[in-house]
Design an enzyme around this catalytic site. Structure first.
Site, PDB file in Angstrom:
ATOM      1  CD  GLU A   1      -3.158  -0.994   2.101  1.00  0.00           C
ATOM      2  OE1 GLU A   1      -3.080  -0.165   3.030  1.00  0.00           O
ATOM      3  OE2 GLU A   1      -4.145  -1.758   1.969  1.00  0.00           O
TER       4      GLU A   1
ATOM      5  CD  GLU B   1      -3.987  -5.865   3.205  1.00  0.00           C
ATOM      6  OE1 GLU B   1      -4.840  -5.165   3.799  1.00  0.00           O
ATOM      7  OE2 GLU B   1      -2.765  -5.637   3.251  1.00  0.00           O
TER       8      GLU B   1
HETATM    9  O1  AHR Z   1      -5.329  -5.736   7.119  1.00  0.00           O
HETATM   10  C1  AHR Z   1      -5.220  -4.574   7.884  1.00  0.00           C
HETATM   11  C2  AHR Z   1      -4.482  -3.460   7.168  1.00  0.00           C
HETATM   12  O2  AHR Z   1      -5.272  -3.011   6.105  1.00  0.00           O
HETATM   13  C3  AHR Z   1      -3.160  -3.803   6.518  1.00  0.00           C
HETATM   14  O3  AHR Z   1      -2.093  -3.708   7.378  1.00  0.00           O
HETATM   15  C4  AHR Z   1      -3.046  -2.775   5.438  1.00  0.00           C
HETATM   16  O4  AHR Z   1      -2.280  -3.242   4.355  1.00  0.00           O
HETATM   17  C5  AHR Z   1      -4.472  -2.456   5.079  1.00  0.00           C
HETATM   18  O5  AHR Z   1      -4.699  -1.102   5.004  1.00  0.00           O
END
Ligand code: AHR
Length: 511
Positions: A173, A292
Site C-alpha cells: 500500500e 487483501e
Molecule cells: O489488514 C489490515 C491493514 O489493512 C493492513 O495492514 C493494510 O495493508 C491495510 O490497510
C-alpha cells in the site's frame, strides 16, 4: 419467493481454478501472530509454540497461501530482527500499529508454522523504509542453498534447506499517505523495478507482485496502476488490489451487493494493465493478486477512538486491534466476494482474505482461552475445499434488487466449478434477499446431473436475525444440510432461504 435460472455449459469455462485464490494473511498486527497463531504458554501449544487449536481450525479452513508479515507493518520492518537466537532479537517500536514488537516470532517461525499449516508462503518485503539491498538480501537468505554469508547464516539459524519462497510482494500500500515510506507512483515504480531486478538476479524463479491501489476510492486509483506498470511491466507477474467493505447506515441491501463493486474494481484493473500491455507492445499479461479483501467495520469515529486509546495506553505488546465480530449478513457478503473472485479466475490468480486470526478474521482466539470459527469461516472453508478443476461461466437470469449504492443486483449470486477428474460440478450460491426465499433452477448443458453428493446451507438459525454471530461459547452460524435439492433430466432445482449461502456438489456424466 423470487426466482433465478442458471445455465452451466460444459464448454463454457473461464479457466482452471487458481488454487491460490483461497489465500489468507498473517500480519504482525494486534493479536494475529501473538496469542493468535503463536502462544507458547497456551495449553494447546506444541513444541514450536504454535496453538494447535488454531492450527486445527486453519487446516479445516484450508487456505492455500498465506501472505506475511504485513500489511502496514512491513513498511517499517527489518527482516533481520526476526532471525537468529530469540534472546538476541531486538524489541522495536512498530509505528504502523503503535505496538511493541518483540520479534520473538520471525521468518523461521513463520516457515515452520506454514509447513505445519500446509500453506504456501507469500512474503512481503519492506519498500517503505528500505530498498533494493534489503530485498535482494532477504531473497538470498531465504532461497539460496548455501555457501554465501547470508545463506550460511540461515543454515546456522537452523534451516539447512532453503525456504524456496516463490511468491513475493514488492511492498504494501505505498500509494497510501498513512503508509510508512509513502511514495508517488513514479517513485514506487522505479524502486519496485530495481528491487525486482536485484531479487531476480539472486533467484530467477520467483514470482513478483507490484503494489496496486489500497482501494478503488484512492484519488490516484488508475493513474497509480498505469504509471507503476509502465515502469515495472517486464519485471513483475501481478498487480495487487485491496478492498474492505462494510454496511453503511443500516443499508443491508447495498452491503449485500458490495461484490458488484469488487467486480468493477477487478475489471478496471484488468483494463488498465491491458492498456499498459498494448502501449508497451508487451506479450505477456499482468495478472491480479487481490491480496487483501474482507468485510471490515471501519467505524469512522470509533476507529479513531480506538487508535486514540491504543496510543493513550502507551506502547504495548499485541494490543487488541480490529477484532470484528462477523454476522450472518457478513457471511453472505463474503460468499459473494468469493464468487466474484472465482468468476474472474482467468485473471485474478491470487487472493488473500485479510486476516487469518483475530484481526478482521474468520478465526478468533483468546489468550489462554478457546479458539472458534466466525460466521465468515464457512463460505471460505467450503469453497476452498470444493472449488476444483475448471471454472464454469454461469449464465444467470435472476430477479433483481435495487440498491442505493451499487444499482441493480441479481438477487441470486452464483459461481460454479467442474472437476472433470471426479465428474463433479460444484455450485456456490448466495441469496441476497433479506425477506424472500429464492427458487433456483440450474440447467446443465453438456452434462447430466446424476446424484447430489452434498448440499449445505448457511442461514440464521430459527429465531435469530441477520445480526446473529458466533462466540467462544456458541457456534450459532454453521452449515446445515440443505434439503429439497432435486435432479431432473435438464438439471437441478433448489430453494434458497432468505439471506443464505449454499454449496451444492453434484456428480455429473457427460451428455
Ligand atoms: O489488514 C489490515 C491493514 O489493512 C493492513 O495492514 C493494510 O495493508 C491495510 O490497510
Amino acid at each position: 419467493m423470487t426466482s433465478a435460472r442458471v445455465t452451466l455449459d460444459r464448454d463454457f469455462t473461464i479457466g482452471d481454478v487458481p488454487r491460490r485464490l483461497f489465500g489468507s494473511f498473517v500480519e504482525h498486527m494486534g493479536r494475529c501472530v501473538y496469542t493468535g497463531i503463536y502462544e507458547p504458554g497456551h495449553p494447546t501449544a506444541n513444541e514450536s509454540g504454535f496453538r494447535t487449536d488454531v492450527l486445527d481450525l486453519v487446516r479445516e479452513m484450508g487456505p492455500t497461501v498465506v501472505r506475511y508479515p504485513g500489511g502496514n507493518f512491513v513498511s517499517g520492518y527489518n527482516w533481520e530482527d526476526g532471525v537468529g537466537p530469540v534472546e538476541k532479537r531486538p524489541r522495536r517500536l512498530d509505528g504502523a500499529w503503535h505496538t511493541l514488537e518483540t520479534n520473538e516470532f520471525g521468518l523461521h517461525e513463520f516457515m515452520d508454522w506454514s509447513r505445519q499449516a500446509n500453506v504456501e508462503v507469500m512474503q512481503a518485503i519492506n519498500l517503505g523504509t528500505r530498498g533494493v539491498d534489503a530485498a535482494r538480501e532477504l531473497v538470498e537468505y531465504a532461497n539460496h542453498p548455501g555457501g554465501t554469508y547470508l545463506s550460511d547464516l540461515r543454515r546456522e539459524n537452523g534451516a539447512e534447506e532453503p525456504f524456496d519462497i516463490k511468491l513475493w510482494c514488492l511492498g504494501n500500500e505505498l500509494d497510501g499517505p498513512w503508509q510508512i515510506g509513502h511514495k508517488t507512483p513514479t517513485e514506487y515504480g522505479r524502486l519496485a523495478k530495481e528491487a525486482a531486478k536485484a531479487m531476480r538476479y539472486v533467484d530467477p524463479t520467483i514470482e513478483l507482485v507490484a503494489v496496486g491501489s489500497s482501494n478503488s476510492g484512492m484519488p490516484t486509483f488508475g493513474e497509480w496502476e498505469h504509471t507503476v506498470l509502465t515502469h515495472v511491466y517486464d519485471e513483475v507477474d501481478y498487480i495487487s488490489l485491496h478492498a474492505y467493505y462494510q454496511e453503511h447506515d443500516d443499508d443491508a441491501s447495498s452491503f449485500l451487493a458490495s461484490a458488484l463493486d469488487m467486480d468493477h474494481f477487478i475489471e478496471s484493473v484488468i483494463s488498465t494493465a491491458d492498456a499498459v500491455r498494448a502501449r508497451g507492445r508487451h506479450k505477456k499479461h499482468i495478472n491480479l493478486s487481490f491480496d487483501e479483501w474482507n468485510v471490515w467495520y471501519q467505524r469512522g469515529k470509533d476507529t479513531e477512538d480506538q487508535e486514540h486509546r491504543v496510543k493513550e495506553s502507551g506502547w504495548r505488546e499485541h494490543p487488541r486491534l480490529i477484532e470484528d465480530e462477523y454476522t450472518m449478513t457478513d457471511a453472505v457478503v463474503v460468499g459473494t466476494f468469493l464468487n466474484s473472485l472465482l468468476r474472474h479466475g482467468d485473471r485474478v490468480h491470487i487472493a488473500n482474505q485479510a486476516q487469518l486470526v483475530n484481526v478482521i478474521a474468520p478465526i478468533r482466539s483468546e489468550e489462554n482461552g478457546p479458539a472458534w470459527r466466525q460466521a465468515i469461516f464457512w463460505p471460505f472453508a467450503r469453497m476452498a475445499a470444493v472449488a476444483k478443476g475448471r471454472i464454469l461461466r454461469p449464465a444467470v437470469a435472476s430477479d433483481r434488487v435495487e440498491t442505493a449504492r451499487y444499482g441493480d443486483a441479481d438477487i441470486v449470486d452464483v459461481s460454479a466449478t467442474w472437476d472433470e477428474e471426479n465428474s463433479r460440478v460444484a455450485l456456490f450460491l448466495a441469496n441476497r434477499s433479506l425477506d424472500d426465499a429464492a427458487g433456483v433452477e440450474v440447467a446443465l448443458r453438456g452434462f447430466r446431473a446424476e446424484r447430489i453428493v452434498r448440499a449445505e446451507i448457511l442461514e440464521a438459525p430459527d429465531g435469530a436475525d441477520r445480526h446473529v454471530s458466533n462466540t467462544a461459547d456458541a457456534e450459532r452460524v454453521r452449515l446445515q444440510e440443505l434439503s429439497g435439492v432435486a435432479t431432473s433430466e435438464t438439471g437441478i432445482t433448489l430453494t434458497l432461504p432468505a439471506l443464505s449461502w449454499a454449496v451444492v456438489e453434484v456428480d455429473v456424466a457427460r451428455d
